[in-house]
Each structure stands twice: as structure tokens, then as C-alpha cells.
Design an enzyme around this catalytic site. Sequence first.
Site, mmCIF file in Angstrom:
data_model
loop_
_atom_site.group_PDB
_atom_site.id
_atom_site.type_symbol
_atom_site.label_atom_id
_atom_site.label_comp_id
_atom_site.label_asym_id
_atom_site.label_seq_id
_atom_site.Cartn_x
_atom_site.Cartn_y
_atom_site.Cartn_z
ATOM 1 N N HIS A 99 0.953 -1.206 -0.156
ATOM 2 C CA HIS A 99 0.000 -0.131 0.142
ATOM 3 C C HIS A 99 0.745 1.353 -0.124
ATOM 4 C CE1 HIS A 99 -3.234 -2.616 0.019
ATOM 5 N NE2 HIS A 99 -4.212 -1.566 0.048
ATOM 6 N N ASP A 162 -6.472 4.657 9.705
ATOM 7 C CA ASP A 162 -7.833 4.829 9.303
ATOM 8 C C ASP A 162 -8.261 3.587 8.643
ATOM 9 O OD1 ASP A 162 -7.689 7.417 10.298
ATOM 10 O OD2 ASP A 162 -7.771 8.236 8.301
ATOM 11 N N GLU A 275 -10.280 13.781 14.262
ATOM 12 C CA GLU A 275 -9.714 14.064 13.167
ATOM 13 C C GLU A 275 -10.621 15.257 12.566
ATOM 14 O OE1 GLU A 275 -9.006 10.926 10.195
ATOM 15 O OE2 GLU A 275 -7.870 9.528 11.616
HETATM 16 P P1 FAD Z 1 4.196 -1.986 2.205
HETATM 17 O O1 FAD Z 1 3.783 -0.959 1.277
HETATM 18 O O2 FAD Z 1 4.200 -3.231 1.735
HETATM 19 O O3 FAD Z 1 5.698 -1.666 2.801
HETATM 20 C C1 FAD Z 1 5.945 -0.153 3.187
HETATM 21 C C2 FAD Z 1 7.367 -0.274 3.487
HETATM 22 O O4 FAD Z 1 7.497 -1.118 4.702
HETATM 23 C C3 FAD Z 1 8.486 -0.742 2.448
HETATM 24 O O5 FAD Z 1 9.628 -0.034 2.359
HETATM 25 C C4 FAD Z 1 8.719 -2.167 2.782
HETATM 26 O O6 FAD Z 1 9.748 -2.843 2.592
HETATM 27 C C5 FAD Z 1 8.703 -2.155 4.470
HETATM 28 N N1 FAD Z 1 8.096 -3.039 5.191
HETATM 29 C C6 FAD Z 1 6.947 -3.739 4.801
HETATM 30 N N2 FAD Z 1 6.667 -4.789 5.769
HETATM 31 C C7 FAD Z 1 7.748 -4.888 6.519
HETATM 32 C C8 FAD Z 1 8.310 -5.600 7.715
HETATM 33 N N3 FAD Z 1 7.533 -6.516 8.281
HETATM 34 N N4 FAD Z 1 9.411 -5.455 8.359
HETATM 35 C C9 FAD Z 1 10.090 -4.182 7.834
HETATM 36 N N5 FAD Z 1 9.558 -3.551 6.626
HETATM 37 C C10 FAD Z 1 8.635 -3.783 5.971
HETATM 38 N N6 FAD Z 1 -0.963 5.300 7.309
HETATM 39 C C11 FAD Z 1 -1.183 5.581 8.335
HETATM 40 O O7 FAD Z 1 -0.237 5.837 9.185
HETATM 41 N N7 FAD Z 1 -2.532 5.970 8.881
HETATM 42 C C12 FAD Z 1 -3.540 5.863 8.070
HETATM 43 O O8 FAD Z 1 -4.944 6.154 8.269
HETATM 44 C C13 FAD Z 1 -3.358 5.331 6.848
HETATM 45 N N8 FAD Z 1 -4.393 5.064 5.705
HETATM 46 C C14 FAD Z 1 -4.102 4.341 4.625
HETATM 47 C C15 FAD Z 1 -5.232 4.227 3.660
HETATM 48 C C16 FAD Z 1 -5.013 3.495 2.576
HETATM 49 C C17 FAD Z 1 -6.211 3.260 1.719
HETATM 50 C C18 FAD Z 1 -3.662 3.312 2.398
HETATM 51 C C19 FAD Z 1 -3.233 2.805 0.722
HETATM 52 C C20 FAD Z 1 -2.525 3.641 3.004
HETATM 53 C C21 FAD Z 1 -2.983 4.027 4.151
HETATM 54 N N9 FAD Z 1 -1.735 4.385 5.050
HETATM 55 C C22 FAD Z 1 -2.162 5.045 6.127
HETATM 56 C C23 FAD Z 1 -0.166 4.261 4.707
HETATM 57 C C24 FAD Z 1 0.333 2.945 5.170
HETATM 58 O O9 FAD Z 1 0.541 3.264 6.560
HETATM 59 C C25 FAD Z 1 1.605 2.657 4.233
HETATM 60 O O10 FAD Z 1 1.191 2.673 3.101
HETATM 61 C C26 FAD Z 1 2.285 1.392 4.914
HETATM 62 O O11 FAD Z 1 3.516 1.423 3.964
HETATM 63 C C27 FAD Z 1 1.826 0.298 5.113
HETATM 64 O O12 FAD Z 1 1.397 -0.337 3.986
HETATM 65 P P2 FAD Z 1 1.698 -2.014 3.849
HETATM 66 O O13 FAD Z 1 1.483 -2.793 4.928
HETATM 67 O O14 FAD Z 1 0.998 -2.344 2.515
HETATM 68 O O15 FAD Z 1 3.324 -1.914 3.541
#
Ligand code: FAD
Length: 535
Positions: A99, A162, A275
Site C-alpha cells: 500500500h 484509518d 480528526e
Molecule cells: P508496504 O507498502 O508493503 O511496505 C511499506 C514499507 O515498509 C516498505 O519499505 C517495505 O519494505 C517495509 N516493510 C513492509 N513490511 C515490513 C516488515 N515486516 N518489516 C520491515 N519493513 C517492512 N498510514 C497511516 O499511518 N494511517 C492511515 O490512516 C493510513 N491509511 C491508509 C489508507 C490507505 C487506503 C492506504 C493505501 C494507505 C494508508 N496508510 C495509512 C499508509 C500505510 O501506513 C503505508 O502504506 C504503509 O506502507 C503500510 O502499507 P503496507 O503494509 O502495505 O506496507
Amino acid sequence: MNREMTSSFLLMTFFAICTLIIAVGPSELLRIGTINVDGHFTFHPSDLASVSSDFGMLKSPEEPLAVLHPSSAEDVARLVRTAYGSATAFPISARGHGHSINGQAATGRNGVVVEMNHRKTGTPEPLVRPEEMYVDVWGGELWVDVLKKTLEYGLAPKSWTDYLYLSVGGTLSNAGISGQAFHHGPQISNVLELDVVTGKGEVMRCSEEQNTRLFHGVLGGLGQFGIITRARISLEPAPQRVRWIRVLYSSFKVFTEDQEYLISMHGQLKFDYVEGFVIVDEGLVNNWRSSFFSPRNPVKISSVSSNGSVLYCLEITKNYHDSDSDTVDQEVEILMKKLNFIPTSVFTTDLQYVDFLDRVHKAELKLRSKNLWEVPHPWLNLFVPKSRISDFDKGVFKGILGNKTSGPILIYPMNNDKWDERSSAVTPDEEVFYLVALLRSALSDGEETQKLEYLKNQNRRILEFCDKAKISVKQYLPHHATQEEWVAHFGDKWERFRSMKAEFDPRHILATGQRIFHNPSLSLIPPPSSSSASW
Ligand code: FAD
């Protein structure tokens, strides 16, 4: 699988392996091929394609060479030790749920993506310890599944995002924020212990008591020092219901005064979530995150604003148990009396706690049904110091944005003392700062103001405006182009960040998609002596 499918699968795997041999050299491939994991590696084109783009959809997808579906921390460690010990160390990125916006979980063409959220490989289930009020979760677990499990015990984590279809490791690598952060701090302030696979392939347990430097460094550390394989998350008794209230303001000053007043309250009598969002055009008040307002009864800005100018919506909730339903009205009334919103603009709803927390997913399903979810998202998230938030309002909300925004714009304040200074997360240097989240979607066949280039250009103008006006914003979910910008981003924390990289990921193997340590020149850094890389 029938024979035809099996042979075409084998053929594709063979071609993928050949590509891998050409790219990383036969010895590296042989090493990957011989890593003994309990999960499995895949080279299948559809698996490579599925991890090569992200929610942002801003970059052309670059497929990695292989994907690991691990079943344990040891699987991840074996892969990292192979990269660490090889002559041309290859990049490895954990992918939570993909994400990110700017390819942060990608590795490029020479890397291996570790698909953390993959139930089929038998990763551990969340383990709730009700007496100790914590849950142990696999790093790739989605928050929605953590919630489901803890609710079985009447418990829940305290601090949220969120949207719940994000992975634990992914949000802890950033911060994890929502309307509870003013009181509980971000998600990274609610972690008791971690297991981490470092860039040397060591599995390290860390907490406030043990390997403290690594513990704090990994929290908000953008995946640079290790892959989180387990997190111990603090819990509280879960409320059953939520009173969810929205009120409108035409004055930014009054709106922010009320928000700041609300986040200063920490006693029993307080709202549990604070918020807000900005409304610059009528469509937005009924936007995709507003499952709150009924589509059959859309809110007309003109009914609350005489001149059609910018409005601000405060969003607050009060949690309660069914047994307290007679006192909740009273408490809400007392709290609301102190606020100075437009009196005719109160919108209230009441729902189950789980439905409130999972609210954005409902909007996702609606957008998916209209093919509006998988579109480019040029999102920009900024932390703005309280002292400059009204300048930001004048310059951006009432200036650069014009009267069309192509998506929700969230704005809410947080207390800096709820963030642990020792974490790697970066916030402005003031007691109170605001999140401003410009969550826009681009449409190729929309109006000019909805096009990707237009929105990207607007983001650039917003950053330039802050720079010129000397508003010291920090990007949340940061994306910077040069190392100079990263150094400025981390400020005082840069030296520690850099030295931790040298200590825990000296060959720059991990999370290269963040592009912090440019041109890792992996092969220029010699592999360690064979004794330290063996397992
Ligand atoms: P990824 O996108 O898969 O990874 C993000 C980063 O973290 C990359 O660099 C990856 O290598 C690293 N990573 C992933 N897993 C691990 C692990 N286990 N150990 C170490 N590194 C790791 N954020 C907020 O804080 N508040 C919100 O309300 C919020 N709402 C969102 C709503 C939507 C619809 C979206 C798309 C995103 C939102 N986000 C929010 C952002 C979200 O926190 C980030 O996208 C975050 O990267 C988490 O997504 P992911 O788990 O898919 O991680």
C-alpha cells in the site's frame, strides 16, 4: 494440475531461472535455489507481477527476480544471510500489503521480494495473552485480522490507522496514525517487543530492555535495519459501540482551536478520536471516505455556508460499552458544549466499534465496484507545525488547491510528547503538529484537475510553497529524490540513522525501494568473511 499445465509452469519457471542466472550470476542463483526454506520461493510471472506495483501506481512496475513466501523468521533470515554472504549481494524488500505510493516495497529487477502477508505458507496466527494485555503477531499480519483475533477476547489495540488492510510491519516501519494518536501516540508507541531479521541475517529480539537501539531504530525505520517478523502489541478492553460525530466550521482559526483543545484532554471525560477534513468543493463533503453521510441525503455546503468558501469538518468519536449507553449522551453533550462549530451542522451516527474501525474498507468496496480503486494515487502526507498551520491554510487550502481537490484532505493535530524521540520517525520540532493528508486519485479520462500530471505538479507547488514560506514540514510516508533531501528530512536523527544502517545492514540489502541510501553499490562492499555469513 494437469500435465499440460505442469509442463508450462515448469517451462516458465525455467525461463525465469535463466533470467535470474543472467542477472545475478549463476552462483547467486544456485545459492537462492539451494536455500532450504519451510515456505517457498516462486519465479512464476504472475507472482512476480503481483508484487511489482503498489497502491500509488505512479511508477512502471519492475518485476523482481523471485518472491519468497516465508513461513517463519528463519526463512527470512536464510534468504538475507545468502544475500549478505554473496559476492554481489542482491536487494531484498519485505512487502506488507503493497500500500505504498512510490515503490517503497519494491526491489527493482535484481532483487527478491519477501511477501510477508501470505497466509498459505503457515505463518503464525496472532497469539493473544489476555492477562498480560498484549498480542504477538506475525509482521505480515493485516491489522484487520489482528482486530478480529483480539476481539475474541474482548480486547483491541489502542492506536489505529484509518484503514485496516495494512500490514503490521508496514505501518510500524512508518508510524501508524489515526484519530487516537493524540492520546495513545502512533502505533509505534504501542509496541512492547519485536523480532527482527537484520541485514546480516541475524534474528534479533528487541524491546525497551533488550537491544534497545535496534528496537527504537526499527520503529519508523522505513525497513532499513531489519525485517519485522513478530511484533508484540499492547491491548486495551475493546469498546462495543461508537458515537461518531461530525460538525462544520467556516473559520479555520475556530476549527483548529477546537481541535487543539480536544487533543489537550486526557482525563476520563474526553473524545477518543479526533480528526478532521477540509472541504473545498461540494463533492467532497460526500467523498469516498464519507460513508458517514448517506448518499440519499447528501450534505449541501450551501446549507451551512453562505459564500461557498472553504469549510472544515471536525470528526470526533466517543467509545462506549452497551452498559454505558445512558451516560454517553450526557458525556457527549458536556464535551460538545465547549466547541464553537456552526450550530446547524451537527451530524451524528452510532455504530459498532468494529464497523467504525473498518469504515474505509466499505468505501474501498464501493470504489472497486466502479473501477476507481486501482488508479494512480499521487498522495502527499505532511506534518505541519502548529505555529504555521494557518499560513498553510491560506497558502494551500485557500490558495494552491483551487476549488477542486480530487480526493479527501485530512487535517488533525497530534501531541509530540506521545511520540518516542528515540524512534526513527520524524516529526516537526513543536509540541503540537498537524497531519495534512492530501489523498488524491488521478483519472486519465477526467477533467484537467483530475489528471495525474496536474496533481503531481500541485504537490510540487505545495512543497515549494512550504519551502519558500519557511514552513518546516516533514513528509509522513516520506519520498525524497536525493540523499541531501533525506539528510534534511532526518535532521538531528540522520547521524544515528546512518550509523545504524552501517551496523545492521552494512551491505544495503534491505528496503532499497525507499531510495535512502542511493546506489547501494552492493558489489563494492566486500562480503563478510565466510564464518560470519554461514548458518
Ligand atoms: P508496504 O507498502 O508493503 O511496505 C511499506 C514499507 O515498509 C516498505 O519499505 C517495505 O519494505 C517495509 N516493510 C513492509 N513490511 C515490513 C516488515 N515486516 N518489516 C520491515 N519493513 C517492512 N498510514 C497511516 O499511518 N494511517 C492511515 O490512516 C493510513 N491509511 C491508509 C489508507 C490507505 C487506503 C492506504 C493505501 C494507505 C494508508 N496508510 C495509512 C499508509 C500505510 O501506513 C503505508 O502504506 C504503509 O506502507 C503500510 O502499507 P503496507 O503494509 O502495505 O506496507
